[in-house]
Design a protein around this motif. Structure first.
Motif, PDB file in Angstrom:
ATOM      1  N   VAL A 105       1.936  11.573 -15.318  1.00 19.93           N
ATOM      2  CA  VAL A 105       2.255  10.385 -16.119  1.00 19.93           C
ATOM      3  C   VAL A 105       1.097   9.388 -15.985  1.00 19.93           C
ATOM      4  N   PRO A 106       0.452   9.021 -17.079  1.00 18.22           N
ATOM      5  CA  PRO A 106      -0.635   8.040 -17.010  1.00 18.22           C
ATOM      6  C   PRO A 106      -0.150   6.689 -16.479  1.00 18.22           C
ATOM      7  N   ILE A 107      -1.038   5.980 -15.802  1.00 16.97           N
ATOM      8  CA  ILE A 107      -0.735   4.662 -15.240  1.00 16.97           C
ATOM      9  C   ILE A 107      -1.608   3.617 -15.926  1.00 16.97           C
ATOM     10  N   ILE A 108      -0.976   2.537 -16.367  1.00 15.67           N
ATOM     11  CA  ILE A 108      -1.703   1.365 -16.876  1.00 15.67           C
ATOM     12  C   ILE A 108      -1.625   0.308 -15.783  1.00 15.67           C
ATOM     13  N   GLU A 109      -2.730   0.091 -15.085  1.00 14.92           N
ATOM     14  CA  GLU A 109      -2.759  -0.871 -13.978  1.00 14.92           C
ATOM     15  C   GLU A 109      -3.317  -2.193 -14.494  1.00 14.92           C
ATOM     16  N   ASP A 110      -2.429  -3.119 -14.790  1.00 13.13           N
ATOM     17  CA  ASP A 110      -2.804  -4.445 -15.286  1.00 13.13           C
ATOM     18  C   ASP A 110      -3.056  -5.335 -14.079  1.00 13.13           C
ATOM     19  N   ASP A 111      -4.319  -5.478 -13.714  1.00 11.96           N
ATOM     20  CA  ASP A 111      -4.666  -6.219 -12.499  1.00 11.96           C
ATOM     21  C   ASP A 111      -5.255  -7.583 -12.842  1.00 11.96           C
ATOM     22  N   ARG A 140       0.837  -1.206   0.000  1.00  9.57           N
ATOM     23  CA  ARG A 140       0.000   0.000   0.000  1.00  9.57           C
ATOM     24  C   ARG A 140       0.872   1.257   0.000  1.00  9.57           C
ATOM     25  N   ALA A 141       1.902   1.274   0.836  1.00  7.00           N
ATOM     26  CA  ALA A 141       2.759   2.460   0.911  1.00  7.00           C
ATOM     27  C   ALA A 141       3.460   2.725  -0.419  1.00  7.00           C
ATOM     28  N   ARG A 142       3.919   1.664  -1.089  1.00  7.56           N
ATOM     29  CA  ARG A 142       4.606   1.856  -2.362  1.00  7.56           C
ATOM     30  C   ARG A 142       3.623   2.302  -3.450  1.00  7.56           C
ATOM     31  N   ARG A 143       2.412   1.783  -3.413  1.00  8.52           N
ATOM     32  CA  ARG A 143       1.392   2.241  -4.372  1.00  8.52           C
ATOM     33  C   ARG A 143       1.129   3.736  -4.194  1.00  8.52           C
ATOM     34  N   GLU A 144       1.059   4.162  -2.955  1.00  8.07           N
ATOM     35  CA  GLU A 144       0.842   5.588  -2.695  1.00  8.07           C
ATOM     36  C   GLU A 144       2.010   6.414  -3.217  1.00  8.07           C
ATOM     37  N   ALA A 145       3.230   5.906  -3.027  1.00  8.48           N
ATOM     38  CA  ALA A 145       4.414   6.645  -3.490  1.00  8.48           C
ATOM     39  C   ALA A 145       4.454   6.720  -5.015  1.00  8.48           C
ATOM     40  N   LEU A 146       4.150   5.631  -5.682  1.00  8.72           N
ATOM     41  CA  LEU A 146       4.136   5.634  -7.153  1.00  8.72           C
ATOM     42  C   LEU A 146       3.041   6.554  -7.681  1.00  8.72           C
ATOM     43  N   ALA A 147       1.868   6.491  -7.040  1.00 14.28           N
ATOM     44  CA  ALA A 147       0.767   7.355  -7.460  1.00 14.28           C
ATOM     45  C   ALA A 147       1.132   8.819  -7.271  1.00 14.28           C
ATOM     46  N   ASP A 148       1.822   9.134  -6.179  1.00 12.77           N
ATOM     47  CA  ASP A 148       2.231  10.523  -5.919  1.00 12.77           C
ATOM     48  C   ASP A 148       3.176  11.027  -7.010  1.00 12.77           C
ATOM     49  N   VAL A 149       4.136  10.205  -7.402  1.00 10.66           N
ATOM     50  CA  VAL A 149       5.061  10.602  -8.468  1.00 10.66           C
ATOM     51  C   VAL A 149       4.300  10.803  -9.777  1.00 10.66           C
ATOM     52  N   ALA A 150       3.433   9.857 -10.097  1.00 12.60           N
ATOM     53  CA  ALA A 150       2.667   9.968 -11.339  1.00 12.60           C
ATOM     54  C   ALA A 150       1.825  11.234 -11.363  1.00 12.60           C
ATOM     55  N   LEU A 151       1.225  11.573 -10.241  1.00 10.27           N
ATOM     56  CA  LEU A 151       0.389  12.774 -10.174  1.00 10.27           C
ATOM     57  C   LEU A 151       1.223  14.042 -10.326  1.00 10.27           C
ATOM     58  N   LEU A 154      -5.583   9.531 -13.527  1.00 10.47           N
ATOM     59  CA  LEU A 154      -4.496   9.128 -14.422  1.00 10.47           C
ATOM     60  C   LEU A 154      -4.515   7.648 -14.791  1.00 10.47           C
ATOM     61  N   THR A 155      -5.273   6.841 -14.058  1.00 15.95           N
ATOM     62  CA  THR A 155      -5.097   5.394 -14.150  1.00 15.95           C
ATOM     63  C   THR A 155      -6.140   4.713 -15.026  1.00 15.95           C
ATOM     64  N   TYR A 156      -5.632   3.872 -15.926  1.00 14.51           N
ATOM     65  CA  TYR A 156      -6.463   2.949 -16.688  1.00 14.51           C
ATOM     66  C   TYR A 156      -6.415   1.619 -15.946  1.00 14.51           C
ATOM     67  N   TYR A 157      -7.545   1.213 -15.387  1.00 17.71           N
ATOM     68  CA  TYR A 157      -7.596  -0.036 -14.627  1.00 17.71           C
ATOM     69  C   TYR A 157      -8.088  -1.146 -15.547  1.00 17.71           C
ATOM     70  N   PRO A 170      -4.129  -4.576  -1.374  1.00 16.61           N
ATOM     71  CA  PRO A 170      -4.079  -3.133  -1.089  1.00 16.61           C
ATOM     72  C   PRO A 170      -4.965  -2.363  -2.055  1.00 16.61           C
ATOM     73  N   ALA A 171      -5.205  -1.104  -1.743  1.00 11.88           N
ATOM     74  CA  ALA A 171      -6.011  -0.243  -2.607  1.00 11.88           C
ATOM     75  C   ALA A 171      -5.408  -0.186  -4.005  1.00 11.88           C
ATOM     76  N   SER A 172      -6.260  -0.173  -5.003  1.00 11.96           N
ATOM     77  CA  SER A 172      -5.779  -0.127  -6.380  1.00 11.96           C
ATOM     78  C   SER A 172      -5.173   1.240  -6.683  1.00 11.96           C
ATOM     79  N   LEU A 173      -4.267   1.264  -7.655  1.00 10.72           N
ATOM     80  CA  LEU A 173      -3.721   2.540  -8.112  1.00 10.72           C
ATOM     81  C   LEU A 173      -4.822   3.421  -8.678  1.00 10.72           C
ATOM     82  N   ALA A 174      -5.870   2.806  -9.199  1.00  6.20           N
ATOM     83  CA  ALA A 174      -6.981   3.576  -9.760  1.00  6.20           C
ATOM     84  C   ALA A 174      -7.719   4.377  -8.706  1.00  6.20           C
TER      85      ALA A 174
END
Length: 469
Positions: A267-273, A252-263, A293-296, A283-287
């Motif tokens: 930078v758009p995110i492609i979340e292949d789940d 979860r913490a790393r997802r938050e950090a990646l999302a923060d950088v993207a925001l 920014l996120t395509y889930y 954990p919570a999805s990047l979407a």
């Protein structure tokens, strides 16, 4: 020196097997994994001998062995190329434990199979087939998209029907997104170990992949931010839950950090789940962390069956969903209305959820077998997933390990297939699903464990200076 020849040199340095035979194995493995494709040109004998630090005769024998296997063609004046229609390396006799394709296990449940038959029969008895045999707008009917919204709500709670598209499989979605977000020569950030299909898509489209190094929590956020500052990536592709191949889940913490950088860098995110439905808790999805920014992307190939080529993508906005529909229409025209009808039925009547639970239960049983046989060997897996990542002991290289197991009718995938940084670890991915029974899975895992414990055979790589028969 290319990434491929650098990998070959690394493998050749750590082997006691005749170099010419291993060279042919390496070519075959790279064809199988997509690192080499039809008509790809190979270095000349002299150039390859220099790059691999081998003598000319050894390389010539390696190419001769590859030609004998039907892998390459050589023509005077034009060079050496990967042969059209190069044969894949099949399990001996066409049978055995096929643990290479990452498919969910097939539950041995007569009640569930009867339910699939009965529900499909009832549905098709009532359907107007003329409707299903006509062209439809891309993205599915409102009915299909409503089912998709229901299925995705556990991961994207605010998913709206106007942002959801029903698509013919996750791979098609990823192809469309890469083509839409990045032009040839532009860059997309990915994990340093990732889904091989993404490598094939990028190669086809001419898109460059930038590998983000990982730790136990996932892709390193500082590495992503550095790439954003210096390389201007067009997107971040991430497989955050049960990563193919390592089965790791981004914290979860790393997802938050990646999302923060993207925001911060837009930078758009492609979340292949693709595997997100398998664990009971994730954990919570990047979407949900970067919704603008996120395509889930999710589908049924990993929680129902690979033949159910139906996927859902929830775009950040309605406009972006419409643009994506245009990109997908250009390559796939539309998802099959017949497949959509079945998928929607099975989502609405609970069959999809029952199948998911059955796949999960069978995966738990098979992972218990994997832990029994390989738990002491550093096996990395999730108890509710169906693939595992096996680091190798010093007695093996990944290519040789996979090649030897293939001679024993067991198929696994060497780490090079997943590497995006040109430096794959000594490991293989094992799939515990597919058509093999639980008993066949048990036997295959036992054989893998025995091979690790007793690597004294002609194909073993012996790095301690000892030599065995």
């Amino acid at each position: 020196m290319t990434t491929i020849t650098a990998h070959w040199r690394k493998q050749l340095r750590n082997t006691s097997r005749p170099a010419y035979l291993l060279l042919a194995d390496l070519i075959a493995d790279d064809i199988k994994t997509g690192r080499l494709g039809v008509r790809d040109r190979l270095p000349t004998l002299r150039d390859l001998a220099t790059e691999l630090e081998l003598n000319y005769t050894t390389v010539a024998r390696g190419y001769a062995e590859a030609r004998k296997r039907g892998l390459i063609d050589s023509r005077a004046g034009t060079g050496t190329f990967i042969r059209s229609g190069s044969p894949s390396l099949r399990l001996r006799g066409g049978s055995g434990a096929e643990m290479t394709m990452n498919m969910p296990p097939e539950p041995d449940d007569e009640h569930l199979m009867a339910r699939l038959h009965d529900s499909a029969s009832r549905a098709f008895a009532q359907i107007d087939f003329h409707d299903l045999l006509r062209y439809q707008d891309f993205g599915g009917t409102a009915h299909d998209r409503a089912a998709g919204m229901h299925w995705l709500r556990r991961f994207v709670p605010d998913a709206g029907i106007d942002r959801i598209l029903v698509c013919p499989g996750i791979h098609g979605v990823l192809t469309a997104l890469f083509s839409q977000l990045a032009r040839p020569g532009e860059l997309v950030c990915v994990e340093s170990l990732t889904y091989p299909g993404v490598k094939a898509i990028a190669a086809q489209l001419g898109v460059q992949l930038h590998a983000l190094q990982m730790d136990d929590d996932g892709p390193i956020a500082d590495a992503f931010e550095h790439a954003c500052k210096t390389l201007k990536p067009k997107a971040l592709y991430c497989n955050p839950t049960l990563l193919n191949p390592t089965a790791a889940t981004v914290s979860r913490a790393r997802r938050e950090a990646l999302a923060d950088v993207a925001l911060r860098y837009a930078v758009p995110i492609i979340e292949d789940d693709a595997y997100g439905m398998l664990p009971r808790q994730t954990p919570a999805s990047l979407a949900t962390l970067a919704p603008g920014l996120t395509y889930y992307v999710s589908g049924f190939s990993k929680c129902f069956g690979a033949g159910l080529r139906s996927a859902y993508v929830c775009s950040p906005t309605v406009v972006q969903s419409q643009r994506l529909a245009g990109a997908m229409r250009a390559t796939t025209v539309m998802a099959s209305p017949i497949t959509n009808a079945l998928t929607t039925l099975w989502v609405e009547d609970g069959t999809a959820e029952e199948m998911l639970q059955a796949v999960r239960a069978e995966s738990v049983a098979r992972q218990a077998l994997a832990v029994r046989y390989l738990g002491d060997s550093g096996l990395q897996a999730h108890p509710e997933g169906f693939h595992a990542w096996l680091p190798l002991t010093p007695g093996w290289s990944p290519v040789e390990f996979a090649s030897y197991l293939r001679t024993q009718n067991v198929g696994v995938v060497a780490s090079a297939a997943f590497s995006t940084d040109g430096d794959p670890p000594d490991a293989v991915r094992i799939c515990l699903g597919g058509p093999m029974s639980r008993e066949q899975c048990d036997q295959a895992l036992r054989l893998i464990a025995d091979t690790l414990a007793h690597p004294m055979h002609p194909h073993a790589t012996l790095r301690d200076g000892n030599h065995g028969a």
